[in-house]
Write a protein that holds these residues in place. Structure first.
Motif, PDB file in Angstrom:
ATOM      1  N   ALA A  80       3.784  16.210   3.644  1.00 48.29           N
ATOM      2  CA  ALA A  80       2.821  16.445   4.724  1.00 48.29           C
ATOM      3  C   ALA A  80       2.909  15.331   5.768  1.00 48.29           C
ATOM      4  CB  ALA A  80       1.403  16.541   4.161  1.00 48.29           C
ATOM      5  N   GLU A  81       3.042  14.097   5.321  1.00 45.59           N
ATOM      6  CA  GLU A  81       3.177  12.978   6.265  1.00 45.59           C
ATOM      7  C   GLU A  81       4.489  13.076   7.028  1.00 45.59           C
ATOM      8  OE1 GLU A  81       2.376   9.539   8.444  1.00 45.59           O
ATOM      9  OE2 GLU A  81       1.102  10.979   7.423  1.00 45.59           O
ATOM     10  N   ARG A  83       6.054  15.850   7.849  1.00 55.00           N
ATOM     11  CA  ARG A  83       5.847  16.899   8.863  1.00 55.00           C
ATOM     12  C   ARG A  83       4.978  16.366  10.015  1.00 55.00           C
ATOM     13  NH1 ARG A  83       5.420  19.928   4.158  1.00 55.00           N
ATOM     14  NH2 ARG A  83       3.168  19.852   4.209  1.00 55.00           N
ATOM     15  N   ARG A  84       3.943  15.613   9.678  1.00 60.73           N
ATOM     16  CA  ARG A  84       3.062  15.065  10.710  1.00 60.73           C
ATOM     17  C   ARG A  84       3.827  14.138  11.646  1.00 60.73           C
ATOM     18  NH1 ARG A  84       0.432  11.006  12.410  1.00 60.73           N
ATOM     19  NH2 ARG A  84       1.106   9.541  10.829  1.00 60.73           N
ATOM     20  N   GLN A  85       4.651  13.260  11.054  1.00 59.63           N
ATOM     21  CA  GLN A  85       5.417  12.321  11.874  1.00 59.63           C
ATOM     22  C   GLN A  85       6.476  13.043  12.707  1.00 59.63           C
ATOM     23  OE1 GLN A  85       6.843   8.766   9.919  1.00 59.63           O
ATOM     24  NE2 GLN A  85       4.903   8.463   8.854  1.00 59.63           N
ATOM     25  N   GLY A  88       4.899  14.638  15.710  1.00 61.42           N
ATOM     26  CA  GLY A  88       4.447  13.671  16.707  1.00 61.42           C
ATOM     27  C   GLY A  88       5.570  13.096  17.558  1.00 61.42           C
TER      28      GLY A  88
END
Length: 89
Positions: A80-81, A83-85, A88
């Motif tokens: 999940a992190e 994908r988030r990064q 961004g």
């Protein structure tokens, strides 16, 4: 609780062998470092956990998930992190 997940990209040569990044994360009061993010031949993402090799060639985990449920929780947080990064950028 998993937090402060950091990724250090591997080299192009690493990526050819499936190693995408090195992962550092905090888990409660511990820092877990040396985990690798890999892409399998089938195309899925997975985490590999640091280990050492003894004199006879046997590998011993330095840190690893306790069970499948813990593995799934850790993978979910790291992916999940990731994908988030990536979103961004």
């Amino acid at each position: 609780m998993i937090y402060d997940i950091k990724f250090t990209p591997g080299t192009d040569q690493d990526a050819e062998r499936g190693l995408l990044a090195f992962v550092r994360m905090c888990y409660g009061p511990l820092v877990v470092d040396g985990v690798t993010l890999r892409r399998t031949r089938a195309g899925s993402l997975t985490l590999s956990w640091p280990s050492r090799t003894d004199r006879s060639g046997a590998r011993h985990a330095l840190v690893r998930p306790l069970n499948d449920s813990a593995r799934e929780e850790l993978e979910a947080a790291v992916f999940a992190e990731l994908r988030r990064q990536e979103a961004g950028q």
